[in-house]
Design an enzyme around this catalytic site. Structure first.
Site, mmCIF file in Angstrom:
data_model
loop_
_atom_site.group_PDB
_atom_site.id
_atom_site.type_symbol
_atom_site.label_atom_id
_atom_site.label_comp_id
_atom_site.label_asym_id
_atom_site.label_seq_id
_atom_site.Cartn_x
_atom_site.Cartn_y
_atom_site.Cartn_z
ATOM 1 N N ILE A 1 -70.605 -35.642 -19.032
ATOM 2 C CA ILE A 1 -70.475 -36.922 -18.192
ATOM 3 C C ILE A 1 -70.567 -36.551 -16.798
ATOM 4 O O ILE A 1 -71.002 -37.140 -15.952
ATOM 5 C CB ILE A 1 -68.951 -37.357 -18.668
ATOM 6 C CG1 ILE A 1 -69.162 -37.971 -20.170
ATOM 7 C CG2 ILE A 1 -68.637 -38.510 -17.797
ATOM 8 C CD1 ILE A 1 -67.555 -38.052 -20.693
ATOM 9 N N ASP B 1 -67.692 -26.732 -10.666
ATOM 10 C CA ASP B 1 -67.623 -26.385 -11.981
ATOM 11 C C ASP B 1 -67.154 -24.961 -12.125
ATOM 12 O O ASP B 1 -67.584 -24.223 -11.192
ATOM 13 C CB ASP B 1 -68.945 -26.477 -12.815
ATOM 14 C CG ASP B 1 -68.541 -26.700 -14.503
ATOM 15 O OD1 ASP B 1 -68.982 -27.700 -14.951
ATOM 16 O OD2 ASP B 1 -68.002 -25.771 -14.760
ATOM 17 N N TYR C 1 -53.291 -33.326 -25.980
ATOM 18 C CA TYR C 1 -54.188 -34.026 -25.398
ATOM 19 C C TYR C 1 -53.994 -35.801 -24.881
ATOM 20 O O TYR C 1 -54.235 -36.149 -23.904
ATOM 21 C CB TYR C 1 -55.552 -34.151 -26.244
ATOM 22 C CG TYR C 1 -56.873 -34.438 -25.516
ATOM 23 C CD1 TYR C 1 -57.462 -34.105 -24.481
ATOM 24 C CD2 TYR C 1 -57.471 -35.686 -26.259
ATOM 25 C CE1 TYR C 1 -58.643 -34.521 -23.768
ATOM 26 C CE2 TYR C 1 -58.695 -36.122 -25.639
ATOM 27 C CZ TYR C 1 -59.021 -35.725 -24.468
ATOM 28 O OH TYR C 1 -60.298 -36.072 -24.119
HETATM 29 N N1 NAD Z 1 -67.123 -36.232 -24.484
HETATM 30 C C1 NAD Z 1 -66.113 -37.076 -24.901
HETATM 31 O O1 NAD Z 1 -66.227 -37.836 -25.936
HETATM 32 C C2 NAD Z 1 -64.970 -37.497 -24.049
HETATM 33 C C3 NAD Z 1 -64.077 -38.420 -24.511
HETATM 34 C C4 NAD Z 1 -63.193 -38.831 -23.647
HETATM 35 C C5 NAD Z 1 -62.713 -38.229 -22.641
HETATM 36 N N2 NAD Z 1 -63.476 -37.219 -22.225
HETATM 37 C C6 NAD Z 1 -63.122 -36.380 -20.967
HETATM 38 O O2 NAD Z 1 -64.316 -36.160 -20.334
HETATM 39 C C7 NAD Z 1 -64.091 -34.947 -19.487
HETATM 40 C C8 NAD Z 1 -65.049 -33.908 -19.579
HETATM 41 O O3 NAD Z 1 -65.755 -34.124 -20.660
HETATM 42 P P1 NAD Z 1 -67.187 -33.841 -21.097
HETATM 43 O O4 NAD Z 1 -67.474 -34.436 -22.302
HETATM 44 O O5 NAD Z 1 -68.065 -34.064 -19.654
HETATM 45 O O6 NAD Z 1 -67.254 -32.153 -21.265
HETATM 46 P P2 NAD Z 1 -68.343 -31.018 -21.233
HETATM 47 O O7 NAD Z 1 -67.773 -29.964 -21.849
HETATM 48 O O8 NAD Z 1 -69.536 -31.575 -21.336
HETATM 49 O O9 NAD Z 1 -68.099 -30.843 -19.602
HETATM 50 C C9 NAD Z 1 -67.091 -30.217 -19.086
HETATM 51 C C10 NAD Z 1 -67.331 -29.353 -17.966
HETATM 52 O O10 NAD Z 1 -66.209 -28.614 -17.246
HETATM 53 C C11 NAD Z 1 -66.125 -27.398 -16.972
HETATM 54 N N3 NAD Z 1 -64.903 -26.528 -16.811
HETATM 55 C C12 NAD Z 1 -64.124 -26.617 -17.990
HETATM 56 N N4 NAD Z 1 -62.935 -26.197 -17.548
HETATM 57 C C13 NAD Z 1 -62.928 -26.026 -16.288
HETATM 58 C C14 NAD Z 1 -62.068 -25.627 -15.182
HETATM 59 N N5 NAD Z 1 -61.057 -24.829 -15.602
HETATM 60 N N6 NAD Z 1 -62.469 -25.622 -13.922
HETATM 61 C C15 NAD Z 1 -63.594 -26.155 -13.540
HETATM 62 N N7 NAD Z 1 -64.499 -26.438 -14.542
HETATM 63 C C16 NAD Z 1 -64.084 -26.591 -15.823
HETATM 64 C C17 NAD Z 1 -67.310 -26.800 -17.854
HETATM 65 O O11 NAD Z 1 -67.718 -25.658 -17.549
HETATM 66 C C18 NAD Z 1 -68.016 -27.776 -18.387
HETATM 67 O O12 NAD Z 1 -68.985 -27.740 -17.345
HETATM 68 C C19 NAD Z 1 -62.586 -34.300 -19.771
HETATM 69 O O13 NAD Z 1 -61.663 -34.906 -19.072
HETATM 70 C C20 NAD Z 1 -62.352 -35.009 -21.375
HETATM 71 O O14 NAD Z 1 -61.262 -35.113 -21.647
HETATM 72 C C21 NAD Z 1 -64.594 -36.815 -22.894
#
Ligand code: NAD
Length: 265
Positions: A18, A37, A158
């Protein structure tokens, strides 16, 4: 006229999913984007995609678990672009293998969940707000989850920390609204990102799809478009709110998918 013309946006977790989609879409609407990131290569790849498409992007290696890293991110943004208007506190999540039910939850994972989701959100805003005040206002977008709204059999931490993100959003909006700073939460439902695909078995993904009112799961862009709206002046009268972008997962009765079969053909 682009919707985010002359705005500077910082997005944490913009190396994937996202966050990457939001970085690309905000850039397409004219923003200069700081791609933060802890995966340096991933941040650089998002920045490359943006600059190849003609936009401005600054990749930064940032670990939101550490306050010094968050401070350096905000400082580098202002040094590079001279201002800060949009902050997406997007990094978050927990490990579903250790974030279990109350009796079996690993408490180290609980503490990590607080730092990664809740503390990082508060700290990101805390360091960005003085710059937003200087710029005459800004928009903060915090990422929660539908997990903040419903009970679940696992990932207890979570749900709890994402509910806290909703609360922090309202305090931020209340405290800095008079300075023209808006703060809203976005709560994605199931979105097909690496975080979801790598953590959930296929049958669980299928059951998530079946639980939506819409006949599909979300894409990163489905969430990112809402983030662009929240970042833009189109949402200038919207603050402290929770926008649930979940394909209808949480609004419908859990009985609804099964009861469809009761309808006459
Ligand atoms: N994908 C879903 O279905 C979903 C649903 C609800 C909420 N979310 C929320 O969306 C957010 C991200 O999800 P996504 O699906 O984009 O995930 P993703 O895994 O595709 O991307 C997450 C990114 O965050 C980076 N990251 C992780 N830990 C880090 C840190 N300590 N410092 C800096 N960067 C860090 C990772 O390297 C990665 O590039 C989260 O807050 C998650 O809870 C996602």
């Amino acid at each position: 006229m682009h919707r985010l013309q002359d705005k500077v946006a910082v997005i944490t977790g913009a190396g994937s999913g996202i966050g990457r989609a939001a970085a690309q879409l905000m850039s397409a609407q004219g923003a200069s984007v700081v791609v933060a990131d802890y995966d340096t290569q991933a941040a650089q790849e998002t920045a490359r995609l943006i600059t190849t498409a003609g936009g401005n992007a600054l990749p930064l290696t940032v670990n939101v678990l550490e306050e010094d890293s968050i401070t350096a991110m905000i400082d580098a943004t202002v040094e590079e672009y001279g201002a800060l208007h949009v902050l997406c506190n997007h990094v978050g999540g927990t490990d579903p293998r250790t974030d279990l039910d109350l009796l079996r939850m690993d408490m180290d994972e609980f503490d990590r969940a607080v730092t990664l989701n809740m503390r990082s959100t508060l700290l990101g805003s805390r360091h960005a707000i003085p710059h937003m005040i200087r710029a005459g206002g800004g928009s903060i977008i915090n990422t929660a989850s539908v997990a903040a709204l419903v009970g679940d059999v696992l990932q207890t931490a979570y749900g709890a920390v994402k509910a806290a993100v909703v609360s922090i959003t309202k305090s931020t909006a209340t405290q800095y609204g008079p300075k023209n700073i808006r703060c809203n939460t976005i709560a994605p439902g199931a979105v097909m990102t690496p975080a979801l695909e790598n953590n959930l078995p296929q049958e669980v993904i299928e059951s998530l799809r079946a639980g939506n009112a819409l006949p599909y799961l979300g894409s990163p862009e489905d969430i990112a478009h809402t983030m662009v709206f929240l970042a833009s002046d189109e949402s200038r009268y919207l603050t402290g709110q929770l926008l649930v972008v979940d394909g209808g997962m949480t609004m419908q009765s859990s009985a609804a998918p099964g009861r469809r079969a009761m309808l006459p053909a």
